[in-house]
Motif scaffolding. Structure first.
Motif, mmCIF file in Angstrom:
data_model
loop_
_atom_site.group_PDB
_atom_site.id
_atom_site.type_symbol
_atom_site.label_atom_id
_atom_site.label_comp_id
_atom_site.label_asym_id
_atom_site.label_seq_id
_atom_site.Cartn_x
_atom_site.Cartn_y
_atom_site.Cartn_z
ATOM 1 N N THR A 189 30.964 15.383 -4.026
ATOM 2 C CA THR A 189 31.106 16.700 -3.393
ATOM 3 C C THR A 189 30.123 16.872 -2.230
ATOM 4 N N ARG A 190 29.487 15.790 -1.813
ATOM 5 C CA ARG A 190 28.675 15.848 -0.602
ATOM 6 C C ARG A 190 29.577 16.160 0.604
ATOM 7 N N PRO A 191 29.044 16.808 1.636
ATOM 8 C CA PRO A 191 29.891 17.145 2.796
ATOM 9 C C PRO A 191 30.632 15.945 3.374
ATOM 10 N N ALA A 192 29.952 14.811 3.534
ATOM 11 C CA ALA A 192 30.620 13.630 4.090
ATOM 12 C C ALA A 192 31.699 13.112 3.142
ATOM 13 N N ALA A 193 31.429 13.164 1.837
ATOM 14 C CA ALA A 193 32.437 12.746 0.860
ATOM 15 C C ALA A 193 33.657 13.647 0.929
ATOM 16 N N LEU A 194 33.440 14.936 1.069
ATOM 17 C CA LEU A 194 34.566 15.869 1.150
ATOM 18 C C LEU A 194 35.397 15.630 2.405
#
Length: 202
Positions: free
Chosen positions: A189-194
């Motif tokens: 749920t990290r911004p880059a993962a999202l």
């Protein structure tokens, strides 16, 4: 400009996520699958004829986790730490490839990837039993620190979390491993993962 050959609904997802974490410009050269997990066309730059493959200027790489180590090296710390922690990143990346991925894929093929008529319940169960043994190791490690290499997220976390992503999304029972589940939730749920997941899940 990084050129990632593949599609987000493949192992190329890992490399897209790495590029997002690194903040490096990239483009995806789409190569998808025909029925039976066969590529729709050849991948000329990969002698194994698999995706993903990476072009970074004159450098051509295959193997998704090796591609990610290269991307992290370009970005530097904190994604790729220095010194002994760099060696720990390599340790966990190789653990991902040898200890985790074969078993998660055995489960995945027989739990949700193959057409239902082709799934073998005994194979799914065997994959789960083997993966659970590895998750027990991971649970003990994550009881000592929040991430694989210490206090902060590195490419080691990304590599392992991206390998476990499909199981996390498709009903694997992480209940016996609360530390692993919390770590996976934090990674994915990290911004880059999202941003990467929107490409895969959209």
């Amino acid at each position: 400009m990084l050129r990632i050959h593949g599609i987000p609904r493949s192992r190329a997802f890992r490399c897209i996520w790495a590029a997002e974490e690194a903040g490096l410009p990239y483009e995806v050269v789409p190569i998808g699958f025909a029925p039976g997990f066969k590529l729709e066309r050849a991948v000329a730059i990969n002698p194994n004829n698999k995706i993903p493959a990476l072009e970074d200027g004159d450098l051509v790489l295959f193997e998704s986790l090796a591609i990610n180590l290269h991307i992290a090296k370009k970005a530097g710390a904190p994604l790729m730490p220095a010194g002994d922690d760099a060696s720990r990143v390599l340790q966990w990346t190789l653990w991902t490839a040898t200890e985790a991925e074969p078993h998660v894929m055995r489960w995945s093929y027989n739990a949700y990837l193959k057409p239902e008529a082709e799934r073998v319940a005994a194979e799914a169960a065997a994959g789960k039993e083997a993966l659970d043994a590895r998750l027990a190791v991971l649970e003990k490690e994550l009881a000592q620190r929040p991430f694989l290499v210490g206090e902060g997220f590195t490419i080691a976390d990304l590599n392992l979390a991206s390998v476990l992503y499909g199981s996390w999304m498709n009903g694997y029972d992480y209940g016996p491993f609360p530390k692993v589940k919390a770590w996976l939730d934090a990674c994915l749920t990290r911004p880059a993962a999202l941003r990467a997941r929107r490409q895969r899940e959209g």
